[in-house]
Design an enzyme around this catalytic site. Sequence first.
Site, short mmCIF file in Angstrom:
data_model
loop_
_atom_site.label_atom_id
_atom_site.label_comp_id
_atom_site.label_asym_id
_atom_site.label_seq_id
_atom_site.Cartn_x
_atom_site.Cartn_y
_atom_site.Cartn_z
N LYS A 66 51.52 40.29 28.93
CA LYS A 66 52.14 40.32 30.26
C LYS A 66 52.78 38.98 30.56
O LYS A 66 52.13 37.94 30.37
CB LYS A 66 51.06 40.61 31.32
N LYS A 90 46.01 32.66 32.51
CA LYS A 90 46.18 33.02 33.92
C LYS A 90 45.61 34.42 34.24
O LYS A 90 44.87 34.59 35.20
CB LYS A 90 47.68 32.99 34.25
N LYS A 102 55.54 35.98 27.08
CA LYS A 102 56.65 35.39 27.84
C LYS A 102 57.93 35.55 27.05
O LYS A 102 57.89 35.61 25.82
CB LYS A 102 56.40 33.89 28.05
N THR A 186 53.79 35.25 44.60
CA THR A 186 53.35 33.96 44.04
C THR A 186 53.01 33.00 45.18
O THR A 186 51.96 32.34 45.17
CB THR A 186 54.45 33.36 43.13
N ASN A 217 62.83 31.03 44.60
CA ASN A 217 62.05 32.09 45.25
C ASN A 217 60.67 31.59 45.67
O ASN A 217 60.26 31.72 46.83
CB ASN A 217 61.94 33.29 44.27
N SER A 356 52.14 41.91 40.11
CA SER A 356 52.80 42.64 39.02
C SER A 356 51.84 43.68 38.46
O SER A 356 52.23 44.82 38.16
CB SER A 356 53.18 41.68 37.88
N1 GLU Z 1 56.68 34.74 35.81
C1 GLU Z 1 55.49 34.83 36.58
C2 GLU Z 1 54.43 33.89 36.05
O1 GLU Z 1 54.72 32.93 35.39
C3 GLU Z 1 55.03 36.25 36.77
C4 GLU Z 1 54.68 37.00 35.52
C5 GLU Z 1 54.41 38.48 35.74
O2 GLU Z 1 54.51 38.92 36.87
O3 GLU Z 1 54.13 39.13 34.75
O4 GLU Z 1 53.28 34.04 36.34
#
Ligand code: GLU
Length: 415
Positions: A66, A90, A102, A186, A217, A356
Site C-alpha cells: 500500500k 507506517k 510506493k 492526513t 494539500n 485509504s
Molecule cells: N501518500 C500517502 C502516504 O505517504 C498516502 C498513502 C496511501 O494512502 O496509500 O502516506
Amino acid sequence: MNNPYQNAMTQLEKAAKIAGLQNKIGPLKKPMRILKANLAVRMDDGKIKKFKAFRVQYNNFRGPFKGGIRYHAQVSLDEIKALSFWMTIKTATVGIPMGGGKGGVIIDPKKLSPMELEKLSRAYVRAFYKYLGPNLDVPAPDVNTNSQIMDWMSDEFNKLTKKNQPAFITGKSLEFDGSQGRDTATADGGFFVLKEFLKQLKISPKKITVVIQGFGNVGANMAEKLYQSGFKIIGVSDSQTAIIDPKKKGFNYNLIKEIKSHHGRIDVCVRHEAKYCKIVHNHLSPQKIVEQSCDLLVLAALENQITKDNVSRIKAKMILELANGPITPKADQTLWQKNITVIPDVLANAGGVTVSYFEWRQNMKKENWSRAQILKKLKPIMIKALKRIDKIAKKYKIDLRTAAFISALRQIIKK
Ligand code: GLU
C-alpha cells in the site's frame, strides 16, 4: 549524502538493536519487488516523450502492498525504496492490515497539459497493472498526484482487467467511489495526534506559535485546522516563497489560502497588491523557514529538510512531521540531545493511509461511510498508536520515531 534509503535503513537498524530484533529484520532490509518502466507519452506537439517510472513493493507480510504514487522531477529509485519501506512501518504503526509500497515518475507535472498528464497516468497503469490489484498492491495519491489522477488510473485498470474494481486504488474522487474525508485525512490524523500530545502536556493551543513548511494539500489543510483551533500561524512557505510574521500575532489562514489559489504562491506583496500587503510579513527564502523560532514546526514538504547542516539552527520546541522523511538520522540525534520532540512521519501522517484503508474497505464491501463515521473511526486509531508509542519511548528512554519503529517491527515480524 542524504540518501533517503540509507537513512531509512539506519533508522531500522537503530530500532532493531534497541528492541533486540537484529537477527529478525533481514526481510526488511530490501524490497520484495522493484518494478521499472519507461512510459511513452505522445505529447500535445505530436512527439513521443519517455518518462522513467517505478513501483516498489517493499513488504506484504501484513496485507497488500500500500502506498502512493508521486510525480516529481527529483524522484529516484532510492527515494521510492525509502518511501515504500516507511509505508511498511507506517501501516504497522497504526495497525491497519496492509503492507508497504510506493511508486513514482520522474516528471515535473507542472510542465504537462491536462491531456498529457492523463496519458502519463494511464501509461503508468498499463506498465504495472499485472502486479497491482485490490488484494495485491493498492496505490494512492502522493506528492503532485490527486483524485483526478486516481480516477484516470482506476478507469484504466478497469478497462485492462475488464472488471469494475474500485478497491484497486484509493484517493479517488467521491464521484468515482472515493471516500469521504480522504482529502483531509492526513491533516486530520496529524491534528488528532498533536491535540492528544498537547493535552498530555497540558498546553493550550492559544499559546502556541506555529511555522508550517509546505502549502500543498497536507500543509494547507493542517494550516486551516490549526487556525480554526486558535493556534498562531506565524510562518508559512511553499516551494517558491516563504513569509514570516515578525510580530508573531498570527496570519489569517483564509487570506493566505486566497493568495495561494489566485497566484500560485504565498508572498504576493511582491506583486504590489495593496489588499494583500496589509498582511504584515517579512519575506524569506523557503529554505530558511525551518530555522524560524516557534513552538511548533510542521514539516509538510519533502524529505531531507532538516539535516546535519542546518540542525544547529533549529529553534522550534517541537516538530510534527507530515511529510515523509523530512529529518535525517544525524539531525534526529541532535534534536534529541537538544530536547526537541519530534512526532514522526510514520505516526503523524498515517491518517492518509488509514482513510485509504477505509476507502478500500468501503469499496470491497460496497458501502458508503459518512465523513463523521470516518473521523470517528480515525481518531481512536491515531490516539491509540500515539499512546502505544509513547509507552515504548518512555520505557526505553528513546525518541518517538525509534519507538514507532519498534512497535511496527513487533507487528511485522511476528509471523
Ligand atoms: N501518500 C500517502 C502516504 O505517504 C498516502 C498513502 C496511501 O494512502 O496509500 O502516506
